[in-house]
Design a protein around this motif. Sequence first.
Motif, PDB file in Angstrom:
ATOM      1  N   LEU A 205     -11.906   1.613   5.428  1.00  0.00           N
ATOM      2  CA  LEU A 205     -12.439   2.387   6.557  1.00  0.00           C
ATOM      3  C   LEU A 205     -13.074   3.685   6.093  1.00  0.00           C
ATOM      4  O   LEU A 205     -14.045   4.165   6.694  1.00  0.00           O
ATOM      5  N   GLY A 206     -12.553   4.283   5.018  1.00  0.00           N
ATOM      6  CA  GLY A 206     -13.179   5.478   4.464  1.00  0.00           C
ATOM      7  C   GLY A 206     -14.588   5.186   3.959  1.00  0.00           C
ATOM      8  O   GLY A 206     -15.528   5.978   4.180  1.00  0.00           O
ATOM      9  N   LEU A 207     -14.754   4.044   3.278  1.00  0.00           N
ATOM     10  CA  LEU A 207     -16.084   3.674   2.788  1.00  0.00           C
ATOM     11  C   LEU A 207     -17.050   3.442   3.952  1.00  0.00           C
ATOM     12  O   LEU A 207     -18.208   3.881   3.913  1.00  0.00           O
TER      13      LEU A 207
ATOM     14  N   ALA B 134     -16.069  -5.601   3.103  1.00  0.00           N
ATOM     15  CA  ALA B 134     -15.563  -6.603   2.166  1.00  0.00           C
ATOM     16  C   ALA B 134     -14.069  -6.458   1.936  1.00  0.00           C
ATOM     17  O   ALA B 134     -13.346  -7.452   1.816  1.00  0.00           O
ATOM     18  N   LEU B 135     -13.594  -5.242   1.882  1.00  0.00           N
ATOM     19  CA  LEU B 135     -12.178  -4.996   1.603  1.00  0.00           C
ATOM     20  C   LEU B 135     -11.321  -5.080   2.854  1.00  0.00           C
ATOM     21  O   LEU B 135     -10.159  -5.512   2.806  1.00  0.00           O
ATOM     22  N   TYR B 136     -11.882  -4.695   4.003  1.00  0.00           N
ATOM     23  CA  TYR B 136     -11.052  -4.554   5.198  1.00  0.00           C
ATOM     24  C   TYR B 136     -10.615  -5.889   5.795  1.00  0.00           C
ATOM     25  O   TYR B 136      -9.438  -6.088   6.107  1.00  0.00           O
TER      26      TYR B 136
ATOM     27  N   PRO C  54     -10.201  -9.165   4.813  1.00  0.00           N
ATOM     28  CA  PRO C  54      -9.114  -9.973   4.243  1.00  0.00           C
ATOM     29  C   PRO C  54      -7.745  -9.327   4.404  1.00  0.00           C
ATOM     30  O   PRO C  54      -6.757 -10.011   4.687  1.00  0.00           O
ATOM     31  N   ALA C  55      -7.672  -8.000   4.217  1.00  0.00           N
ATOM     32  CA  ALA C  55      -6.389  -7.318   4.380  1.00  0.00           C
ATOM     33  C   ALA C  55      -5.918  -7.376   5.829  1.00  0.00           C
ATOM     34  O   ALA C  55      -4.732  -7.580   6.115  1.00  0.00           O
ATOM     35  N   ASN C  56      -6.849  -7.224   6.760  1.00  0.00           N
ATOM     36  CA  ASN C  56      -6.516  -7.287   8.181  1.00  0.00           C
ATOM     37  C   ASN C  56      -5.979  -8.666   8.564  1.00  0.00           C
ATOM     38  O   ASN C  56      -4.937  -8.796   9.209  1.00  0.00           O
ATOM     39  N   LYS C  57      -6.680  -9.717   8.147  1.00  0.00           N
ATOM     40  CA  LYS C  57      -6.238 -11.076   8.469  1.00  0.00           C
ATOM     41  C   LYS C  57      -4.906 -11.404   7.797  1.00  0.00           C
ATOM     42  O   LYS C  57      -4.050 -12.066   8.393  1.00  0.00           O
ATOM     43  N   ALA C  58      -4.748 -10.967   6.549  1.00  0.00           N
ATOM     44  CA  ALA C  58      -3.496 -11.252   5.846  1.00  0.00           C
ATOM     45  C   ALA C  58      -2.317 -10.611   6.549  1.00  0.00           C
ATOM     46  O   ALA C  58      -1.231 -11.184   6.626  1.00  0.00           O
ATOM     47  N   TYR C  59      -2.505  -9.406   7.075  1.00  0.00           N
ATOM     48  CA  TYR C  59      -1.452  -8.707   7.816  1.00  0.00           C
ATOM     49  C   TYR C  59      -1.003  -9.531   9.026  1.00  0.00           C
ATOM     50  O   TYR C  59       0.179  -9.559   9.376  1.00  0.00           O
ATOM     51  N   LEU C  60      -1.963 -10.224   9.638  1.00  0.00           N
ATOM     52  CA  LEU C  60      -1.663 -10.966  10.856  1.00  0.00           C
ATOM     53  C   LEU C  60      -0.973 -12.309  10.602  1.00  0.00           C
ATOM     54  O   LEU C  60      -0.082 -12.700  11.349  1.00  0.00           O
ATOM     55  N   VAL C  61      -1.361 -13.030   9.546  1.00  0.00           N
ATOM     56  CA  VAL C  61      -0.929 -14.432   9.445  1.00  0.00           C
ATOM     57  C   VAL C  61       0.100 -14.712   8.360  1.00  0.00           C
ATOM     58  O   VAL C  61       0.727 -15.771   8.392  1.00  0.00           O
ATOM     59  N   GLU C  62       0.257 -13.830   7.380  1.00  0.00           N
ATOM     60  CA  GLU C  62       1.178 -14.174   6.300  1.00  0.00           C
ATOM     61  C   GLU C  62       2.598 -14.325   6.833  1.00  0.00           C
ATOM     62  O   GLU C  62       3.114 -13.480   7.555  1.00  0.00           O
ATOM     63  N   GLY C  63       3.243 -15.423   6.487  1.00  0.00           N
ATOM     64  CA  GLY C  63       4.578 -15.711   6.965  1.00  0.00           C
ATOM     65  C   GLY C  63       4.597 -16.502   8.256  1.00  0.00           C
ATOM     66  O   GLY C  63       5.656 -16.963   8.678  1.00  0.00           O
ATOM     67  N   ALA C  64       3.428 -16.677   8.886  1.00  0.00           N
ATOM     68  CA  ALA C  64       3.372 -17.444  10.131  1.00  0.00           C
ATOM     69  C   ALA C  64       3.337 -18.935   9.822  1.00  0.00           C
ATOM     70  O   ALA C  64       2.767 -19.357   8.819  1.00  0.00           O
TER      71      ALA C  64
END
Length: 450
Positions: free
Chosen positions: A111-113, A143-145, A147-157
């Motif tokens: 988000l800073g970029l 590019a960075l935001y 994948p990290a956002n989606k991973a936060y939502l679905v990992e472990g689901a």
Amino acid sequence: MSRRTDGAPGAGADRGPTGRAPGRKSAPRRAGGPPLTGPQRFLLGGSFLITLGSFAVLPYMSVLLHQRLGLGLGTVGVVLAVASLIQFAGGVVAGPVTGRIGLRRAMLLALGLRTAGFAAFVPGLTSPVLAVGALLLVSAGAALYLPANKAYLVEGASEERRPRLLSASSSAFNAGMALGPPAAAPLVLGSPGVLFSCVTVLFALVGAGHALLPAGAADRPAGRSSGGSSGGSSGGSSAAPAAGRVPESGAPRPGPSPFVVTVLSVYAFMFFQHYLALYAVPRTSAAFYGAVLAGYAALLVVAQPLLAERVAALSYPAALRWGFGAMAAGMAAIGAGGHAGIAVGGALLCLGEIVLFLKNDLEALARSSAAAASVFGRQRLAAGIGAFASGVVGGQLYGAAESAGSARGFWAAVCLQCLLVPVFLLRRWRTARDPEGSRAGAGQEVRDTP
């Protein structure tokens, strides 16, 4: 539905003869699963605001670069191709970055970029070099935001919950898409400096909100052992080690590689994304173009959650036929021209996006044991390759069609490509699969021979 792949008990574990857990009241299947956590809800809201700001300006980028800054169409195509390559292919670094600094810090950096990039557009409105640099900076943050956002939502689901989580994320992003273009239409050509200043402030505020996210399990780096992860979606944690996810066991999932399909899906779709403005605005108006994008995004917001489980239930080959078929019909409708053709074409392309993009992500997750951020990063790499190719080919193809006095020929050529892609993919998949089956059958025949 497929089995769980998160290491938690299967869907039928500890259930009585009715298929329900003992001592529990029955509930509708679609209402099952734990509710969203506070951080997940915040990320969905932030996703809406991020896309609202981004789509207030990015869909008009080809118009700004070509008409305001005077860049040629070929140059515009190359700039958009490079920006798309960075935005999508750069996602491959998201896995290593989140593994080193954690999800929250990775999202803050991204988000800073993007905030710095939108701020640089203000002086860049009089300088092509600054404008192009600002666009590339915004693309690097995207590019960075994601994948990290989606991973936060679905990992472990569980695999059964992923379609709903990913469709909720997509709906949040596309709700912003629905409002961004029409909100920006009065300012994008007349007062772009004011527009970019407002977007900069919006991204700064969203970034400040991300800084307040709790530094709990969801913020631990993806490669670090978490000691006690749950089988559910615990705050969207991407902290669980990669070994905590296993690909679906048993028979191989049918269909070609999700990576290859994603390359070609984005390649086809980005002709619409990049060049509809150049085609539609002169033939209709900027307001109508904004309304088409708004309707497109609104349709995604409503339809994708409703269709998520149906898309998940499709076989991969069937999803390719439906998705690329809808895209081909949409390109043909746009080429037919007029307000109705462009609107109908947008709706058909929306259906193609719903089927292909969601199914590609679900297949990639189901077939990989890597951490979710790494899986989504590879998917972004595939998307970047497709977007880059589309930008380069599209700029030359559209320029040639316009020089020939028939911009409709551009959409006819893209329609033909959409028709051929699933034929090519499925034929190659069957060719690669059949020799293995033939060798296995021949071996069995030899063993059965007296």
